[in-house]
Write a protein that holds these residues in place. Structure first.
Motif, PDB file in Angstrom:
ATOM      1  N   UNK A 113      15.244  83.641  46.478  1.00  0.00           N
ATOM      2  CA  UNK A 113      14.712  83.815  47.839  1.00  0.00           C
ATOM      3  C   UNK A 113      15.517  83.024  48.869  1.00  0.00           C
ATOM      4  N   UNK A 114      15.410  83.449  50.106  1.00  0.00           N
ATOM      5  CA  UNK A 114      16.067  82.750  51.204  1.00  0.00           C
ATOM      6  C   UNK A 114      15.283  81.478  51.491  1.00  0.00           C
ATOM      7  N   UNK A 115      15.981  80.352  51.511  1.00  0.00           N
ATOM      8  CA  UNK A 115      15.341  79.064  51.760  1.00  0.00           C
ATOM      9  C   UNK A 115      15.877  78.462  53.058  1.00  0.00           C
ATOM     10  N   UNK A 116      15.214  77.409  53.510  1.00  0.00           N
ATOM     11  CA  UNK A 116      15.664  76.707  54.716  1.00  0.00           C
ATOM     12  C   UNK A 116      17.047  76.115  54.505  1.00  0.00           C
ATOM     13  N   UNK A 117      17.285  75.557  53.324  1.00  0.00           N
ATOM     14  CA  UNK A 117      18.595  74.994  53.015  1.00  0.00           C
ATOM     15  C   UNK A 117      19.685  76.039  53.051  1.00  0.00           C
ATOM     16  N   UNK A 118      19.371  77.233  52.576  1.00  0.00           N
ATOM     17  CA  UNK A 118      20.340  78.318  52.584  1.00  0.00           C
ATOM     18  C   UNK A 118      20.663  78.754  54.007  1.00  0.00           C
ATOM     19  N   UNK A 139      24.433  82.882  43.868  1.00  0.00           N
ATOM     20  CA  UNK A 139      25.242  82.175  42.878  1.00  0.00           C
ATOM     21  C   UNK A 139      24.423  81.725  41.682  1.00  0.00           C
ATOM     22  N   UNK A 140      23.121  81.602  41.849  1.00  0.00           N
ATOM     23  CA  UNK A 140      22.266  81.192  40.741  1.00  0.00           C
ATOM     24  C   UNK A 140      22.138  82.370  39.787  1.00  0.00           C
ATOM     25  N   UNK A 141      22.543  82.184  38.519  1.00  0.00           N
ATOM     26  CA  UNK A 141      22.494  83.314  37.595  1.00  0.00           C
ATOM     27  C   UNK A 141      21.040  83.681  37.254  1.00  0.00           C
ATOM     28  N   UNK A 142      20.639  84.850  37.666  1.00  0.00           N
ATOM     29  CA  UNK A 142      19.322  85.367  37.338  1.00  0.00           C
ATOM     30  C   UNK A 142      19.370  86.883  37.464  1.00  0.00           C
ATOM     31  N   UNK A 143      18.295  87.521  37.117  1.00  0.00           N
ATOM     32  CA  UNK A 143      18.259  88.973  37.203  1.00  0.00           C
ATOM     33  C   UNK A 143      18.053  89.458  38.632  1.00  0.00           C
ATOM     34  N   UNK A 144      17.371  88.672  39.438  1.00  0.00           N
ATOM     35  CA  UNK A 144      17.155  89.060  40.828  1.00  0.00           C
ATOM     36  C   UNK A 144      17.676  87.961  41.743  1.00  0.00           C
ATOM     37  N   UNK A 184      26.073  81.894  48.296  1.00  0.00           N
ATOM     38  CA  UNK A 184      25.378  80.727  47.755  1.00  0.00           C
ATOM     39  C   UNK A 184      23.985  81.091  47.240  1.00  0.00           C
ATOM     40  N   UNK A 185      23.330  82.029  47.890  1.00  0.00           N
ATOM     41  CA  UNK A 185      21.995  82.446  47.463  1.00  0.00           C
ATOM     42  C   UNK A 185      22.065  83.209  46.145  1.00  0.00           C
TER      43      UNK A 185
END
Length: 138
Positions: free
Chosen positions: A53-58, A45-50, A42-43
């Motif tokens: 970050x780890x979030x509370x929701x994650x 899954x967002x298409x980006x180059x890097x 899930x972390x």
């Protein structure tokens, strides 16, 4: 030749307690691995180059999925001994298919692709578990 009489019912209770402890430990371990894996997918899954970050929701998502997997796995393990071998194999296959299909759907795959992959995993688990229960009947 005289044989010593077994102590009244203690060995069965002891082996059941050891089996429950092992089942709980394995379920917990599976839940931890599944939670880490799900939160990692899930972390990223967002298409980006890097990676994001780890979030509370994650973290909460990983903990929640891990707890659900551990509880359901332990429940199936405890309840499956009352079922005939065919239904035991179906229960484990359905759970494996659902768990894998959900993880696969987190990768932004289509619903059809996730369903096909889940059914493939469930069929393999059914064949393996049915064979195991058929050859090692209790």
């Amino acid at each position: 030749m005289a044989h010593a009489a077994p102590v009244s019912g203690t060995s069965g209770l002891r082996s059941m307690a050891v089996g429950s402890r092992l089942s709980m430990t394995l379920s917990l371990l599976l839940g931890i691995v599944y939670g880490f894996w799900a939160s990692g997918i899930r972390r990223d899954a967002v298409p980006s180059l890097s990676p994001s970050p780890i979030t509370t929701g994650n973290v909460l998502f990983g903990v929640l999925t891990g707890v659900i997997v551990a509880v359901v796995t332990f429940g199936i393990h405890r309840a499956s001994f009352r079922l005939p071998r065919e239904l035991r194999a179906v229960a484990w296959a359905a759970w494996a298919g659902i768990a894998f299909g959900y993880l696969y759907s987190l990768t932004d795959a289509s619903v059809l692709r996730s369903t096909i992959m889940a059914l493939t995993v469930a069929a393999g688990v059914f064949a393996t578990v049915f064979y195991r229960y058929y050859t090692h009947e209790n």
